[in-house]
Design an enzyme around this catalytic site. Sequence first.
Site, short mmCIF file in Angstrom:
data_model
loop_
_atom_site.label_atom_id
_atom_site.label_comp_id
_atom_site.label_asym_id
_atom_site.label_seq_id
_atom_site.Cartn_x
_atom_site.Cartn_y
_atom_site.Cartn_z
N ASP A 81 0.06 -7.60 1.36
CA ASP A 81 0.53 -6.23 1.52
C ASP A 81 2.05 -6.15 1.60
OD1 ASP A 81 0.25 -3.51 1.59
OD2 ASP A 81 -0.21 -3.39 3.73
N SER B 239 4.77 2.45 8.12
CA SER B 239 4.38 1.27 7.34
C SER B 239 5.54 0.83 6.46
CB SER B 239 3.17 1.60 6.45
OG SER B 239 2.01 1.78 7.21
N HIS C 18 0.82 -1.21 0.00
CA HIS C 18 0.00 0.00 0.00
C HIS C 18 0.85 1.26 0.00
CE1 HIS C 18 0.44 -0.14 4.52
NE2 HIS C 18 0.49 1.15 4.35
#
Length: 468
Positions: free
Chosen positions: A152, A228, A122
Amino acid sequence: MKKIGGTFLIALLAGAITLGSYKLFIEEPTQVVSTPVQTQTTPAYTPVNYEALAAAASGVDFTEAAERTVNGVVHVKNVQVYKQPRNMMEYLRGGGQTNKGIVGAGSGVIISGDGYIITNNHVIDGASEVEVTLNNNKTFMAEVIGKDAKADIAILKIDAGEELPYIPFGDSDATKVGEWVLAVGNPFNLTSTVTAGIVSAKARDIDERDANFQSFIQTDAAINPGNSGGALVNIFGELVGINTAITSQTGSYVGYAFAVPSNNARKIMEDIMQYGSVQKGILGVTGGTLNAAIAEDQDLSTTEGFYVASVEYESGAEQAGITTGDIIKKLDNVNITKFSDLSGYINTKRPNDIIQVEILRDDELITLPVKLVKSVTFDIERLGIQVKNASPKDLNKYKAKNGVVISQTLTEAMKRYRIEGLVISEIDDVMVNSIDDVKEIFKNKSANEPVSIVFVDQKGERNRFIFD
């Protein structure tokens, strides 16, 4: 003289008491008007980091792990190209001035000296260009080698012209609840930051409604937006997870965060680099986490494990002899107490791998060697469904001569139609017998063409639907 002094003192005390009583019970409160004045801002109070104190008290030293890892974490920018029309005519024609802009950013982990990097999908999704900045502020353009949207995870590559510091993989299966970990990220393109915490839980599935069951490491190390794709490392500086998600109403850290286990991330990376795509082996069972209600209903002697509700056609589980009603207790040496334990371990394996499956059947523990098979499903993303090859039992159930079975609905819009388990016999007036037929049809179909699907329902009746 002494008498006069005593009398004066008594009078003074009486006057003070009288005045105090008047102030307390009679006098109206005075309105105080304050005039703004120039003052220095008081520094914000910083709460005590009790975790750091606990670590110090237990003799744990994070400095060495931090020094080993901060230079192995990078800042990742998602740069996209977009059109900026100057008028309505350019807008309608898709024209306009071409511009570039940063639409997102995150962190990444260098996992080899020659410049391979793991991050979250993402973070780089939809990017026209990916820019990577090292901890020493050097910046490079990165190539996207491959990605797995469901997990992901994305793999990048930069050419730095020199050996880069990297973080070695640890064994995420060996991590223990309560073990100290560090979350290392580079969220603001400054330098890498480090926060400390413990492993709060393992094999967490943070969205049970999602068909793509994940198995995360949960930690209370502070992870915020921008981290992230960063590293979760143990006190030896080994990579045990890729920081991925937080769940909170504010979008900021509230005490727990989640990371993709390093064993899963490593397997995805190796698959992409060796095969060009992720190789998924399946056990071939459906069911769910065993609980007290199921145990009571099925008259079982245990409340932990994975309850096998059905066994898939031509799967490794079927060939090994696993049957409905079995309870999976172990895969190799990994204890299985819930579905995310099972899915997390299987996601580290490939087709043709053989695993030892310990099952409980009639209160007897049995170990069966199971050869994992290649996932025989196909996602029709445009329709939001997943299909698999139909077994003779499936075809007989729906009185169909041919077709594939809808194994999952992938979107909320399709879930409400309750079509899982139905047979698709035709697509665009072409009979389908396997998922290979389905792949061939959609390979040659443009995205704006309508799709005609023939479903066979529980009564064996054919129903045609057109999807625009």
